[in-house]
Structure formats: structure tokens, C-alpha cells
Design a protein around this motif. Sequence first.
Motif, PDB file in Angstrom:
ATOM      1  N   ALA A 194       0.827  -1.209   0.000  1.00 56.20           N
ATOM      2  CA  ALA A 194       0.000   0.000   0.000  1.00 56.20           C
ATOM      3  C   ALA A 194       0.857   1.253   0.000  1.00 56.20           C
ATOM      4  O   ALA A 194       0.528   2.241  -0.681  1.00 56.20           O
ATOM      5  N   GLY A 195       1.962   1.241   0.738  1.00 52.67           N
ATOM      6  CA  GLY A 195       2.855   2.392   0.760  1.00 52.67           C
ATOM      7  C   GLY A 195       3.490   2.652  -0.585  1.00 52.67           C
ATOM      8  O   GLY A 195       3.605   3.806  -1.034  1.00 52.67           O
ATOM      9  N   ILE A 196       3.912   1.584  -1.267  1.00 55.96           N
ATOM     10  CA  ILE A 196       4.500   1.727  -2.608  1.00 55.96           C
ATOM     11  C   ILE A 196       3.467   2.274  -3.584  1.00 55.96           C
ATOM     12  O   ILE A 196       3.757   3.184  -4.373  1.00 55.96           O
ATOM     13  N   ALA A 197       2.241   1.722  -3.507  1.00 57.43           N
ATOM     14  CA  ALA A 197       1.187   2.168  -4.424  1.00 57.43           C
ATOM     15  C   ALA A 197       0.829   3.630  -4.194  1.00 57.43           C
ATOM     16  O   ALA A 197       0.655   4.411  -5.151  1.00 57.43           O
ATOM     17  N   LEU A 198       0.729   4.036  -2.925  1.00 59.65           N
ATOM     18  CA  LEU A 198       0.382   5.423  -2.627  1.00 59.65           C
ATOM     19  C   LEU A 198       1.464   6.378  -3.116  1.00 59.65           C
ATOM     20  O   LEU A 198       1.162   7.442  -3.676  1.00 59.65           O
ATOM     21  N   ALA A 199       2.748   6.006  -2.917  1.00 55.67           N
ATOM     22  CA  ALA A 199       3.839   6.871  -3.368  1.00 55.67           C
ATOM     23  C   ALA A 199       3.886   6.969  -4.888  1.00 55.67           C
ATOM     24  O   ALA A 199       4.264   8.010  -5.437  1.00 55.67           O
ATOM     25  N   PHE A 200       3.494   5.905  -5.560  1.00 55.70           N
ATOM     26  CA  PHE A 200       3.569   5.888  -7.028  1.00 55.70           C
ATOM     27  C   PHE A 200       2.418   6.663  -7.663  1.00 55.70           C
ATOM     28  O   PHE A 200       2.615   7.430  -8.612  1.00 55.70           O
ATOM     29  N   PHE A 201       1.208   6.502  -7.113  1.00 55.41           N
ATOM     30  CA  PHE A 201       0.022   7.101  -7.745  1.00 55.41           C
ATOM     31  C   PHE A 201      -0.370   8.451  -7.121  1.00 55.41           C
ATOM     32  O   PHE A 201      -0.890   9.318  -7.820  1.00 55.41           O
ATOM     33  N   PHE A 202      -0.132   8.613  -5.804  1.00 52.99           N
ATOM     34  CA  PHE A 202      -0.537   9.847  -5.127  1.00 52.99           C
ATOM     35  C   PHE A 202       0.612  10.362  -4.256  1.00 52.99           C
ATOM     36  O   PHE A 202       0.558  10.302  -3.026  1.00 52.99           O
ATOM     37  N   PRO A 203       1.691  10.850  -4.866  1.00 57.99           N
ATOM     38  CA  PRO A 203       2.870  11.260  -4.096  1.00 57.99           C
ATOM     39  C   PRO A 203       2.589  12.379  -3.099  1.00 57.99           C
ATOM     40  O   PRO A 203       3.215  12.427  -2.033  1.00 57.99           O
ATOM     41  N   GLN A 204       1.655  13.277  -3.402  1.00 58.48           N
ATOM     42  CA  GLN A 204       1.358  14.353  -2.467  1.00 58.48           C
ATOM     43  C   GLN A 204       0.719  13.813  -1.189  1.00 58.48           C
ATOM     44  O   GLN A 204       1.068  14.237  -0.076  1.00 58.48           O
ATOM     45  N   ALA A 205      -0.186  12.869  -1.344  1.00 57.14           N
ATOM     46  CA  ALA A 205      -0.806  12.255  -0.166  1.00 57.14           C
ATOM     47  C   ALA A 205       0.200  11.422   0.617  1.00 57.14           C
ATOM     48  O   ALA A 205       0.104  11.302   1.841  1.00 57.14           O
TER      49      ALA A 205
ATOM     50  N   LEU B 103       1.925  -2.087  15.630  1.00 55.53           N
ATOM     51  CA  LEU B 103       1.807  -0.869  14.828  1.00 55.53           C
ATOM     52  C   LEU B 103       2.694  -0.896  13.593  1.00 55.53           C
ATOM     53  O   LEU B 103       2.636   0.029  12.780  1.00 55.53           O
ATOM     54  N   ALA B 104       3.500  -1.941  13.463  1.00 54.26           N
ATOM     55  CA  ALA B 104       4.457  -2.006  12.350  1.00 54.26           C
ATOM     56  C   ALA B 104       3.801  -1.867  10.980  1.00 54.26           C
ATOM     57  O   ALA B 104       4.330  -1.157  10.117  1.00 54.26           O
ATOM     58  N   PRO B 105       2.648  -2.507  10.698  1.00 54.65           N
ATOM     59  CA  PRO B 105       2.057  -2.332   9.361  1.00 54.65           C
ATOM     60  C   PRO B 105       1.744  -0.880   9.022  1.00 54.65           C
ATOM     61  O   PRO B 105       2.052  -0.410   7.925  1.00 54.65           O
ATOM     62  N   LEU B 106       1.150  -0.152   9.985  1.00 53.48           N
ATOM     63  CA  LEU B 106       0.855   1.262   9.745  1.00 53.48           C
ATOM     64  C   LEU B 106       2.128   2.080   9.643  1.00 53.48           C
ATOM     65  O   LEU B 106       2.256   2.973   8.797  1.00 53.48           O
ATOM     66  N   GLY B 107       3.092   1.791  10.526  1.00 53.98           N
ATOM     67  CA  GLY B 107       4.357   2.521  10.492  1.00 53.98           C
ATOM     68  C   GLY B 107       5.105   2.313   9.198  1.00 53.98           C
ATOM     69  O   GLY B 107       5.642   3.264   8.603  1.00 53.98           O
ATOM     70  N   ILE B 108       5.151   1.072   8.742  1.00 53.58           N
ATOM     71  CA  ILE B 108       5.851   0.767   7.494  1.00 53.58           C
ATOM     72  C   ILE B 108       5.125   1.395   6.311  1.00 53.58           C
ATOM     73  O   ILE B 108       5.745   1.897   5.371  1.00 53.58           O
ATOM     74  N   PHE B 109       3.791   1.391   6.358  1.00 52.67           N
ATOM     75  CA  PHE B 109       3.008   2.058   5.313  1.00 52.67           C
ATOM     76  C   PHE B 109       3.404   3.527   5.198  1.00 52.67           C
ATOM     77  O   PHE B 109       3.680   4.036   4.103  1.00 52.67           O
ATOM     78  N   GLY B 110       3.466   4.215   6.341  1.00 51.32           N
ATOM     79  CA  GLY B 110       3.842   5.623   6.314  1.00 51.32           C
ATOM     80  C   GLY B 110       5.281   5.848   5.917  1.00 51.32           C
ATOM     81  O   GLY B 110       5.595   6.756   5.133  1.00 51.32           O
ATOM     82  N   LEU B 111       6.193   5.007   6.431  1.00 51.08           N
ATOM     83  CA  LEU B 111       7.612   5.165   6.114  1.00 51.08           C
ATOM     84  C   LEU B 111       7.889   4.935   4.633  1.00 51.08           C
ATOM     85  O   LEU B 111       8.598   5.715   3.987  1.00 51.08           O
ATOM     86  N   VAL B 112       7.340   3.851   4.095  1.00 47.96           N
ATOM     87  CA  VAL B 112       7.585   3.519   2.692  1.00 47.96           C
ATOM     88  C   VAL B 112       6.980   4.584   1.784  1.00 47.96           C
ATOM     89  O   VAL B 112       7.625   5.051   0.829  1.00 47.96           O
ATOM     90  N   ALA B 113       5.749   4.988   2.078  1.00 50.43           N
ATOM     91  CA  ALA B 113       5.084   5.981   1.230  1.00 50.43           C
ATOM     92  C   ALA B 113       5.841   7.296   1.221  1.00 50.43           C
ATOM     93  O   ALA B 113       6.115   7.868   0.153  1.00 50.43           O
ATOM     94  N   ALA B 114       6.211   7.788   2.406  1.00 55.80           N
ATOM     95  CA  ALA B 114       6.903   9.067   2.489  1.00 55.80           C
ATOM     96  C   ALA B 114       8.299   8.993   1.876  1.00 55.80           C
ATOM     97  O   ALA B 114       8.737   9.914   1.178  1.00 55.80           O
ATOM     98  N   THR B 115       9.005   7.893   2.119  1.00 55.53           N
ATOM     99  CA  THR B 115      10.370   7.750   1.596  1.00 55.53           C
ATOM    100  C   THR B 115      10.377   7.674   0.080  1.00 55.53           C
ATOM    101  O   THR B 115      11.164   8.361  -0.589  1.00 55.53           O
ATOM    102  N   LEU B 116       9.512   6.840  -0.481  1.00 53.88           N
ATOM    103  CA  LEU B 116       9.483   6.678  -1.928  1.00 53.88           C
ATOM    104  C   LEU B 116       8.964   7.935  -2.627  1.00 53.88           C
ATOM    105  O   LEU B 116       9.405   8.264  -3.736  1.00 53.88           O
ATOM    106  N   ALA B 117       8.034   8.639  -1.980  1.00 52.69           N
ATOM    107  CA  ALA B 117       7.531   9.872  -2.579  1.00 52.69           C
ATOM    108  C   ALA B 117       8.622  10.933  -2.655  1.00 52.69           C
ATOM    109  O   ALA B 117       8.635  11.769  -3.562  1.00 52.69           O
TER     110      ALA B 117
END
Length: 412
Positions: free
Chosen positions: A25-36, A188-202
Amino acid sequence: MTDHPLFRLINRTSLVTQIIIGLIAGIALAFFFPQAAHKVGLLGNVFVSALKAVAPVLVFILVAASIANHQRGQQTHIKPILVLYLLGTFSAALVAVLASFAFPSSLTLVSNSADLSPPGGISEVLTTLLMNVVDNPVNALLKGNFIGILAWAIGLGFAFRHATASTKQMLGDMAGAVTSVVQMVIRLAPLGIFGLVAATLAETGMSALLDYLHLLLVLVGCMLFVALIINPAIVYWKIRRNPYPLVFTCLRESGITAFFTRSSAANIPVNLQLCRRLGLHEETYSVSIPLGATINMAGAAITITVLTLAAVHTLNIAIDLPTALLLSLLASISACGASGVAGGSLLLIPLACSLFGIPNDVAMQVVAVGFIIGIVQDSAETALNSSTDALFTAAACIANGAVSVPAENQPQ
């Protein structure tokens, strides 16, 4: 509230599956919605802050309670097994150092160069190490001085061995309570990783995934090398015969199970059954297997060493060979205190990072990277740790004749 269908679904879904979902989910969010993706980075920051808060208390309480509650006077003839445990863990750390120099890894870290104080050499490292050891325990907990925390935990642990049974029980209860809190944080790791991956890749682009892949290949490569080369060499030195039948038996019957349970403690019954089938003396393996689940941590030593040196390489901190050897020793000692919960070895990375003047803020980012790749890393680490418990126990028993079945019934 827990009866809600969503909560029931979450409880039925394993943590590994949830982390995979968060990663995708983090990868997908960073790829399709980088601002979010930039906005959900708060979830990752909360997760990292929770790790920073719980790690010092975890190390202090668990180590002190473990030493205080150790049973004395048991005649189990496990000294040769302990030697193998320590030799295997230190050898694994050395392999990780060599691999990290041969295949250096880079991470995406946010750091302020003004906060870095890299040591000038081995003498400065030893001086810093000594001063951290004698730090005030309250100050060590407040500032996250893990070397000081470890020193005080060991000292108090030995002191509490002479305490009353109720005091020891209290320490054990505290250790259980801290472990429960850690498990809550890990949830909390799934949510944390979601946020970390999304923000880092964006922010950095998909190139960060290649860094994680390289790091994961180095980690798993080291673990495979230890499992298939180093451990057989140690076993051959002990039993003076072909070690691979025994090695493959332990990997097949212990390692595969541990890979999926991702818990050395949960794999103890599997190892006990394996030792019983091999005809080893129960008085020996009934002690060495549970003990190995705590202190025999070759996989954890590899994780601590590789991730620490990845941070060192990323921050362009120059180190010499004596310092790297000291890291191997520290990683071996630290690995013996790795928590039994999933990802426990990652929480000891700041202890090794402190050798190089890397602040906790940066070290905890390295821990977070470890959780991102932990889906495979932690499984491989646990498989190596747990299978080695049974392997070294069997090797020592066979070498000392502590077996109760004919040799033809053992792996040849």
C-alpha cells in the motif's frame, strides 16, 4: 468494539501478512498519489518514536530479569554447547563485517551532519565505550545510552540473583509487562511501514527499493553462508565427521518451522522433539535448547552488524579493521540480549550505532528500515538461530558421547 468485523479480520490476519499489505500500500500510494504520501509520513514518525521510547526499557528490564532468574547449580554439562553458541555467534558477526566491506549497502537516512561525532580510531572508541559504561543509569535511560543501560542491567541482574524469590518474581513480571508493551508497538508495524515507505518513496523515488533489495541480499547471503559453510565447519571441528547430514536435518526439521513462526521461543518444542529423536540426553538439551533461544543469536549478530555498517557507509564514516572487529564483538554480545519478540534484534542496532557516534534519531531510522525488510530478514534470522540451537546441542552431545541411541540411528 473488538467484535467489529474489521477487528476480527485484523486479529485473524498474521502480522507478516499485515506488513506485506502495508508495504504494498505504501509503494502504491507513493507511485500514484505522491502528495498524499508525504502526509501519511506521520504514521512512520509515530512508529519510530514508539520504538525509541520502548527500546531502552526493554534492554534494561529483560537483561536484568534474565540474569536474576537464572537457575544455579544445575549439572547439565552444557559448557561445550555454550562455547559453540558463542563461537558461532562471533563467527557470524565476522562474516557480516567482511560482507559489508565487500558489498557496502546504502540507506536513505535523514541526518544532521552537526549531530554526528564519528570516532577517530580504536582508542577513541574504547574511551567512549568506557565512559558510556560508567554513565548514570537514569541518564543512560533518558538519553538512550544503550551501552550504559546494558552495563547496569548486567550488574543489577547479578546483584538480584541474591534477592528473595518474590523480588525475582517481580522482575520476571516486569519483563513480561515490558514484552507485552513491545508486542503492542510491533503491532503498529504495518501502519508505520506504510507511512515510512510511502513518504520515503515519494521523496526519493523508487530507487530506494533497490537499496533495500541490496541490503536484504547481503543479509540473507550472510545467513546462508553461515548456515551452509561456517556452522558445518564448526560442527566438523567438534565431531570430526561429515557434518552435513546433521546440518540438513536441523535445517529441515527446525529451520523451516522457525522461518514461518519467526520466533525462537515458539520453536523450542520443535527443537526439543528433534533432540529427543536424535537420542540426545534430556538433561542436556532440556537446558541448552531454551538457553540457546536466548543467547545463541548468529542471525541477530548478522542483522546488527550489517545494518550498522550500512548506516556507517551511508554517513561516510571511515572505520578501521580494529574498530570493525570491536563491532563484531559488541554485535555478538548484543545479539545475546535480543528480545524474543519478532524484530527484537533490530531494537539493539542503536547499541552498535553508538560506537560510531551515530545519534539515536538516525539509528532508529535504520531500525525502521529493518522492519521494512523484516518480512524476509526476520524469518531467515530466526531460522538460522533456532536450527543452530539444535545443531550445536547435537554436535556437543555426539562429541561427548551424550547420546542414548546407536550411531546408526543418527544422521550420517
